[in-house]
Design a protein around this motif. Structure first.
Motif, PDB file in Angstrom:
ATOM      1  N   ARG A 204      33.039 -78.557  36.131  1.00  9.63           N
ATOM      2  CA  ARG A 204      32.756 -77.890  37.405  1.00  9.63           C
ATOM      3  C   ARG A 204      31.452 -78.440  37.980  1.00  9.63           C
ATOM      4  O   ARG A 204      30.406 -78.320  37.359  1.00  9.63           O
ATOM      5  N   LEU A 205      31.542 -79.029  39.168  1.00 12.62           N
ATOM      6  CA  LEU A 205      30.391 -79.666  39.803  1.00 12.62           C
ATOM      7  C   LEU A 205      30.018 -78.933  41.088  1.00 12.62           C
ATOM      8  O   LEU A 205      30.892 -78.444  41.804  1.00 12.62           O
ATOM      9  N   HIS A 206      28.724 -78.876  41.351  1.00 16.27           N
ATOM     10  CA  HIS A 206      28.228 -78.392  42.648  1.00 16.27           C
ATOM     11  C   HIS A 206      27.296 -79.472  43.175  1.00 16.27           C
ATOM     12  O   HIS A 206      26.288 -79.810  42.539  1.00 16.27           O
ATOM     13  N   VAL A 207      27.624 -80.027  44.344  1.00 21.74           N
ATOM     14  CA  VAL A 207      26.989 -81.270  44.774  1.00 21.74           C
ATOM     15  C   VAL A 207      26.426 -81.138  46.185  1.00 21.74           C
ATOM     16  O   VAL A 207      27.068 -80.571  47.079  1.00 21.74           O
ATOM     17  N   SER A 208      25.234 -81.697  46.362  1.00 17.41           N
ATOM     18  CA  SER A 208      24.608 -81.760  47.683  1.00 17.41           C
ATOM     19  C   SER A 208      25.534 -82.503  48.652  1.00 17.41           C
ATOM     20  O   SER A 208      26.147 -83.513  48.294  1.00 17.41           O
ATOM     21  N   PRO A 209      25.654 -82.033  49.906  1.00 19.06           N
ATOM     22  CA  PRO A 209      26.606 -82.639  50.844  1.00 19.06           C
ATOM     23  C   PRO A 209      26.411 -84.136  51.050  1.00 19.06           C
ATOM     24  O   PRO A 209      27.378 -84.901  51.041  1.00 19.06           O
ATOM     25  N   TRP A 210      25.174 -84.580  51.256  1.00 19.04           N
ATOM     26  CA  TRP A 210      24.948 -86.002  51.519  1.00 19.04           C
ATOM     27  C   TRP A 210      25.296 -86.841  50.302  1.00 19.04           C
ATOM     28  O   TRP A 210      25.935 -87.896  50.418  1.00 19.04           O
ATOM     29  N   PHE A 211      24.919 -86.385  49.125  1.00 15.69           N
ATOM     30  CA  PHE A 211      25.233 -87.132  47.899  1.00 15.69           C
ATOM     31  C   PHE A 211      26.747 -87.184  47.697  1.00 15.69           C
ATOM     32  O   PHE A 211      27.298 -88.213  47.289  1.00 15.69           O
ATOM     33  N   ALA A 212      27.409 -86.075  47.979  1.00 12.22           N
ATOM     34  CA  ALA A 212      28.865 -86.031  47.807  1.00 12.22           C
ATOM     35  C   ALA A 212      29.551 -87.043  48.718  1.00 12.22           C
ATOM     36  O   ALA A 212      30.448 -87.786  48.289  1.00 12.22           O
ATOM     37  N   SER A 213      29.149 -87.093  49.983  1.00 10.87           N
ATOM     38  CA  SER A 213      29.843 -87.955  50.940  1.00 10.87           C
ATOM     39  C   SER A 213      29.455 -89.427  50.827  1.00 10.87           C
ATOM     40  O   SER A 213      30.260 -90.304  51.150  1.00 10.87           O
TER      41      SER A 213
ATOM     42  N   HIS B 150      27.870 -90.951  47.881  1.00  9.18           N
ATOM     43  CA  HIS B 150      27.903 -91.522  46.531  1.00  9.18           C
ATOM     44  C   HIS B 150      29.105 -91.042  45.713  1.00  9.18           C
ATOM     45  O   HIS B 150      29.873 -91.856  45.207  1.00  9.18           O
ATOM     46  N   LEU B 151      29.248 -89.730  45.602  1.00 11.82           N
ATOM     47  CA  LEU B 151      30.223 -89.212  44.642  1.00 11.82           C
ATOM     48  C   LEU B 151      31.667 -89.454  45.077  1.00 11.82           C
ATOM     49  O   LEU B 151      32.435 -90.129  44.391  1.00 11.82           O
ATOM     50  N   ILE B 152      32.056 -88.884  46.204  1.00 14.06           N
ATOM     51  CA  ILE B 152      33.473 -88.910  46.592  1.00 14.06           C
ATOM     52  C   ILE B 152      33.983 -90.335  46.853  1.00 14.06           C
ATOM     53  O   ILE B 152      35.086 -90.687  46.408  1.00 14.06           O
ATOM     54  N   PRO B 153      33.227 -91.220  47.517  1.00 15.18           N
ATOM     55  CA  PRO B 153      33.743 -92.586  47.712  1.00 15.18           C
ATOM     56  C   PRO B 153      33.980 -93.346  46.419  1.00 15.18           C
ATOM     57  O   PRO B 153      34.759 -94.301  46.400  1.00 15.18           O
ATOM     58  N   ASN B 154      33.322 -92.950  45.331  1.00 14.38           N
ATOM     59  CA  ASN B 154      33.432 -93.678  44.066  1.00 14.38           C
ATOM     60  C   ASN B 154      34.150 -92.889  42.979  1.00 14.38           C
ATOM     61  O   ASN B 154      34.295 -93.381  41.851  1.00 14.38           O
ATOM     62  N   LEU B 155      34.582 -91.677  43.314  1.00 13.63           N
ATOM     63  CA  LEU B 155      35.134 -90.789  42.295  1.00 13.63           C
ATOM     64  C   LEU B 155      36.426 -91.326  41.681  1.00 13.63           C
ATOM     65  O   LEU B 155      36.760 -91.001  40.549  1.00 13.63           O
ATOM     66  N   VAL B 156      37.139 -92.169  42.419  1.00 14.77           N
ATOM     67  CA  VAL B 156      38.394 -92.698  41.895  1.00 14.77           C
ATOM     68  C   VAL B 156      38.177 -93.486  40.610  1.00 14.77           C
ATOM     69  O   VAL B 156      39.039 -93.494  39.720  1.00 14.77           O
ATOM     70  N   SER B 157      37.022 -94.142  40.469  1.00 17.05           N
ATOM     71  CA  SER B 157      36.772 -94.897  39.240  1.00 17.05           C
ATOM     72  C   SER B 157      36.586 -93.965  38.049  1.00 17.05           C
ATOM     73  O   SER B 157      36.945 -94.309  36.913  1.00 17.05           O
TER      74      SER B 157
ATOM     75  N   TRP C 172      28.484 -92.099  33.577  1.00 18.02           N
ATOM     76  CA  TRP C 172      29.203 -92.768  34.675  1.00 18.02           C
ATOM     77  C   TRP C 172      28.359 -92.771  35.943  1.00 18.02           C
ATOM     78  O   TRP C 172      28.274 -93.781  36.646  1.00 18.02           O
ATOM     79  N   LEU C 173      27.702 -91.644  36.240  1.00 18.88           N
ATOM     80  CA  LEU C 173      26.920 -91.524  37.463  1.00 18.88           C
ATOM     81  C   LEU C 173      25.708 -92.442  37.427  1.00 18.88           C
ATOM     82  O   LEU C 173      25.382 -93.109  38.422  1.00 18.88           O
ATOM     83  N   GLU C 174      25.036 -92.501  36.289  1.00 18.98           N
ATOM     84  CA  GLU C 174      23.864 -93.374  36.196  1.00 18.98           C
ATOM     85  C   GLU C 174      24.271 -94.838  36.314  1.00 18.98           C
ATOM     86  O   GLU C 174      23.564 -95.642  36.920  1.00 18.98           O
ATOM     87  N   GLN C 175      25.418 -95.184  35.741  1.00 15.36           N
ATOM     88  CA  GLN C 175      25.884 -96.563  35.867  1.00 15.36           C
ATOM     89  C   GLN C 175      26.274 -96.880  37.307  1.00 15.36           C
ATOM     90  O   GLN C 175      26.067 -98.002  37.792  1.00 15.36           O
ATOM     91  N   LEU C 176      26.807 -95.885  38.010  1.00 13.81           N
ATOM     92  CA  LEU C 176      27.160 -96.070  39.414  1.00 13.81           C
ATOM     93  C   LEU C 176      25.920 -96.307  40.261  1.00 13.81           C
ATOM     94  O   LEU C 176      25.885 -97.220  41.107  1.00 13.81           O
TER      95      LEU C 176
END
Length: 317
Positions: A102-111, A113-120, A297-301
């Protein structure tokens, strides 16, 4: 076929649960209370079970039910069976909990960094169930998350904090606004409305402090919940904003915004005065394998030069 036929002839699980409750509690009324049934319904289930088994399970006396030897024998196996079923259900629930992140993510980081790369991440770990909420603050989510990624300067009570990436800002304003109120020198900032994050005004204090100015002397401060909202306010000419560098660079290149003091202004601040995205997890909970996997995974991203290995070599079960 014989084993299959025997399984089909077993009494219903419901009648066995009723039987076990009556044995455990010592009577129909007490068993009915445990099961939230009427005594009549419990008595009916017992009679049906006796008929199916071909054995009397209780001696019925004026004010009591006395288990027969057949009931005593059956009760031992029924209790063991119900316990094993309950343990199986508990293990399934634990498997589901282990697979859920369960993640809670800042909007800017989500849009950005996270969501564009989440498929990996999901391709590598398809067994993990992700639940993602978006928000600039925790605001009551503390008990329902495993990991939070928030923007700020640290200091969240009850959380371990891991700095992920800085969020350098650029001081920008619309050409129309600067045509009316030019920014020829730092002191001119005090004649403008300052567009600020809702969570803190610290960055404006730090930036104005470079010129020995005080945010309290500004004409006004307008505070917004997200970087996107601040960007829209700056584009609309509502004030001067400190906008995340990628967004500012795009809008300056398009001519819709101007960076009157350049792109390197924030870099003049000490490192601990530049806002940062932090990964948080509760102090009173060990992070666990899934959190460690996600962090790696996030740090490597964000910092591929670290070549951080993934801690899990296979899909988590």
């Amino acid at each position: 076929m014989n084993d299959k036929r025997r399984r089909h002839q077993l009494p219903s699980l419901n009648s066995l649960k009723v039987f076990e409750a009556v044995i455990r509690s010592g009577g129909v009324k007490a068993g009915a209370k445990i099961l939230n049934l009427t005594p009549q319904a419990v008595s009916h289930q017992i009679r049906t079970l006796e008929s199916q088994l071909g054995h009397a399970l209780f001696e019925r006396r004026a004010r009591a039910l006395i288990p027969t030897p057949a009931a005593t024998l059956l009760a031992e196996h029924v209790r063991e069976g119900l316990d094993r079923i309950g343990e199986g259900v508990r293990q399934l629930e634990q498997m589901r909990e282990v697979r859920r992140l369960r993640l809670h993510v800042s909007p800017w980081f989500a849009s950005h960094h996270l969501i564009p790369n989440l498929v990996s991440f999901t391709a590598r770990y398809p067994q993990i169930d992700l639940q993602i909420s978006i928000g600039a603050e925790l605001s009551g989510f503390e008990d329902s998350i495993d990991v939070a990624i928030l923007w700020g300067y640290g200091g969240w009570d009850g959380f371990e904090e891991i700095a992920l990436a800085q969020d350098p800002k650029v001081l920008v304003a619309s050409p129309d606004l600067l045509a009316i109120k030019p920014l020829n020198r730092p002191q001119d900032l005090l004649q403008h409305c300052l567009i600020s994050p809702l969570v803190t005004q610290r960055l404006w204090r730090e930036v104005l402090g470079l010129w020995h100015l005080d945010v309290a002397d500004a004409m006004s401060v307008m505070r917004f919940h997200t970087n996107e909202a601040m960007l829209e306010a700056a584009l609309a000419g509502m004030g001067v904003g400190l906008i995340s560098e990628p967004d500012a660079a795009r809008e300056v290149a398009s001519g819709r915004l101007i960076a009157p003091f350049g792109f390197d202004l924030i870099q003049r601040l000490p490192a601990d005065s530049i806002p940062t995205f932090f990964m948080l997890y509760p102090k009173d909970h060990a992070p666990g394998e899934l959190v460690d996997t996600f962090r790696s995974w996030l740090e490597q991203l964000l910092r591929p030069d670290l070549e951080t290995p993934f801690p899990m070599s296979r899909h988590p079960e």
